[in-house]
Write an enzyme that holds these catalytic residues in place. Structure first.
Site, PDB file in Angstrom:
ATOM      1  N   GLU A  55     -30.002   2.124  18.298  1.00  0.00           N
ATOM      2  CA  GLU A  55     -31.349   2.714  18.304  1.00  0.00           C
ATOM      3  C   GLU A  55     -32.409   1.673  18.642  1.00  0.00           C
ATOM      4  O   GLU A  55     -32.121   0.470  18.668  1.00  0.00           O
ATOM      5  CB  GLU A  55     -31.669   3.356  16.951  1.00  0.00           C
ATOM      6  N   LYS A  94     -43.055   6.124  18.619  1.00  0.00           N
ATOM      7  CA  LYS A  94     -41.845   6.268  17.802  1.00  0.00           C
ATOM      8  C   LYS A  94     -41.284   7.628  18.190  1.00  0.00           C
ATOM      9  O   LYS A  94     -41.900   8.659  17.929  1.00  0.00           O
ATOM     10  CB  LYS A  94     -42.244   6.207  16.326  1.00  0.00           C
ATOM     11  N   VAL A 147     -33.282   7.234  14.688  1.00  0.00           N
ATOM     12  CA  VAL A 147     -31.879   7.644  14.526  1.00  0.00           C
ATOM     13  C   VAL A 147     -31.690   9.035  15.148  1.00  0.00           C
ATOM     14  O   VAL A 147     -30.772   9.247  15.961  1.00  0.00           O
ATOM     15  CB  VAL A 147     -31.473   7.633  13.033  1.00  0.00           C
ATOM     16  N   ASP A 186     -41.665  15.511   2.957  1.00  0.00           N
ATOM     17  CA  ASP A 186     -41.453  14.648   4.124  1.00  0.00           C
ATOM     18  C   ASP A 186     -39.970  14.300   4.195  1.00  0.00           C
ATOM     19  O   ASP A 186     -39.496  13.384   3.534  1.00  0.00           O
ATOM     20  CB  ASP A 186     -42.319  13.387   3.994  1.00  0.00           C
ATOM     21  N   SER A 193     -36.999  13.318   6.788  1.00  0.00           N
ATOM     22  CA  SER A 193     -36.820  12.799   8.148  1.00  0.00           C
ATOM     23  C   SER A 193     -35.988  13.753   9.009  1.00  0.00           C
ATOM     24  O   SER A 193     -35.012  14.346   8.534  1.00  0.00           O
ATOM     25  CB  SER A 193     -36.112  11.450   8.077  1.00  0.00           C
ATOM     26  N   ASP A 211     -33.990  12.778  10.940  1.00  0.00           N
ATOM     27  CA  ASP A 211     -32.641  12.181  10.948  1.00  0.00           C
ATOM     28  C   ASP A 211     -31.662  13.090  10.198  1.00  0.00           C
ATOM     29  O   ASP A 211     -30.490  13.209  10.584  1.00  0.00           O
ATOM     30  CB  ASP A 211     -32.638  10.809  10.264  1.00  0.00           C
ATOM     31  N   LYS A 242     -32.768   2.903   2.201  1.00  0.00           N
ATOM     32  CA  LYS A 242     -33.608   2.100   1.308  1.00  0.00           C
ATOM     33  C   LYS A 242     -34.102   2.958   0.165  1.00  0.00           C
ATOM     34  O   LYS A 242     -34.314   4.155   0.334  1.00  0.00           O
ATOM     35  CB  LYS A 242     -34.847   1.646   2.072  1.00  0.00           C
TER      36      LYS A 242
END
Ligand code: PSU
Ligand code: MN
Length: 308
Positions: free
Chosen positions: A26, A87, A107, A137, A139, A141, A158
């Site tokens: 990525e 992004k 990703v 929120d 992602s 992903d 994380k």
């Protein structure tokens, strides 16, 4: 508008024709995840690690509105020093294309492009998930992992994220979470989270056999492989957790939201840890590139065996 939105580099095009092992990489980590000049160095190191295992790296990004699968050194250089890169997650491709803009693919964005090209293995650092600050929120992903059949190697996520909620979401979406040589979901900088993975597997071959079995069931979801950061580079939770908590408070105070939230948190953690988190981040990325290359090779061995 350009006819070809997706352009394969000549190296990737050849590697695909010859059914060579390929690892997608990525590029949001280059444009938004790491500071300069470490971003460019890291991008090159990940490519080198993939090659050392005998696989071909395909770094994916958008340059001047064209989705590129496999970048030349000059293109990598341009991306890592682009002044205001986008992004690019799934919904952002069309905007980048019509505006002829450049950006790093997340990703989710990388999975979309890699799948389009027929690449099945992908290495990253950390995936996006369910945020703590705002539990709405989530992602993209997560959605990409839910509907893209691909093996994604990461170092867990994380604890800027709500890890239990993220793992619940993956279960709902039928995404197996494989612990590589561990039964605990790694928390990026730290090797432990006290949260279980769905299955522990210990070799590249086992992961390939597992993926084949999963997809044979008719499922379209990805296999998320979580490899703990190398022990000698890991940061103890007592050290990193307060820093992450501080970064989250700062995000709230400065009203960092939406697309900007993850990059804000990453930058703040780097600052607060005075570079310790950056070193850890680089180590796990290199390590993931190596494992992904071994998996891509095992995948090719398996495919050749089936042909014979
Ligand atoms: N987590 C990290 N490092 C990163 C990212 C996430 O530890 O660089 C990047 C990845 O590209 C990931 C993206 O796909 O952030 C997720 O952003 P969002 O939460 O806005 O979907
Ligand atoms: Mn988000």
């Amino acid at each position: 508008m350009t006819k070809n939105l997706f352009v394969l580099s000549s190296e990737i095009s050849r590697a695909l024709n010859l059914s060579m092992p390929i690892v997608a990489l990525e590029s949001t980590v280059i444009t938004h995840g790491l500071p300069r000049p470490q971003n460019m160095e890291l991008a090159q190191e990940m490519e080198r690690n993939v090659r050392q295992q005998g696989a071909v790296p395909a770094t994916i990004a958008v340059l001047d509105g064209i989705v590129r699968i496999g970048l030349t050194q000059a293109e990598l250089e341009r991306l890592s020093s682009a002044p205001k890169p986008l992004k690019v997650s799934r919904r952002d491709f069309a905007a980048a294309v019509v505006k002829k803009a450049s950006g790093g693919t997340t990703v989710a964005g990388t999975m979309l492009a890699a799948h389009h090209a027929g690449i099945q293995v992908f290495a990253t650092g950390g995936i996006g998930g369910v945020h703590k600050e705002s539990r709405f929120d989530i992602s993209t992903d997560m959605q990409a992992l839910a509907d893209t059949p691909m093996i994604v190697v990461c170092a867990g996520a994380k604890s800027i994220l709500d890890l239990p909620a993220t793992l619940e979401y993956l279960e709902t979406m039928a995404v197996p979470v494989v612990g590589f040589q561990t039964d605990e979901f790694p928390a990026f900088y730290s090797r432990e989270s006290k949260l279980p993975v769905s299955v522990q597997l210990d070799s590249a071959k086992e992961i390939v056999d597992f993926a084949k079995a999963h997809w044979k069931m008719g499922l379209k979801s990805a296999i998320l492989v979580a490899q703990p950061i190398p022990a000698e580079c890991s940061l103890p939770r007592e050290e990193i957790d307060p820093i992450i908590a501080q970064a989250s408070r700062d995000a709230r105070k400065e009203n960092a939201r939406g697309q900007d939230l993850t990059p804000f948190l990453l930058k703040r953690i780097n600052e607060l840890s005075e570079g310790r988190s950056l070193q850890a981040n680089l180590a796990l990325l290199r390590n993931n590139a190596t494992l992904a290359a071994q998996i891509a090779k095992a995948m090719v061995v398996e495919q050749r065996r089936r042909v014979i």
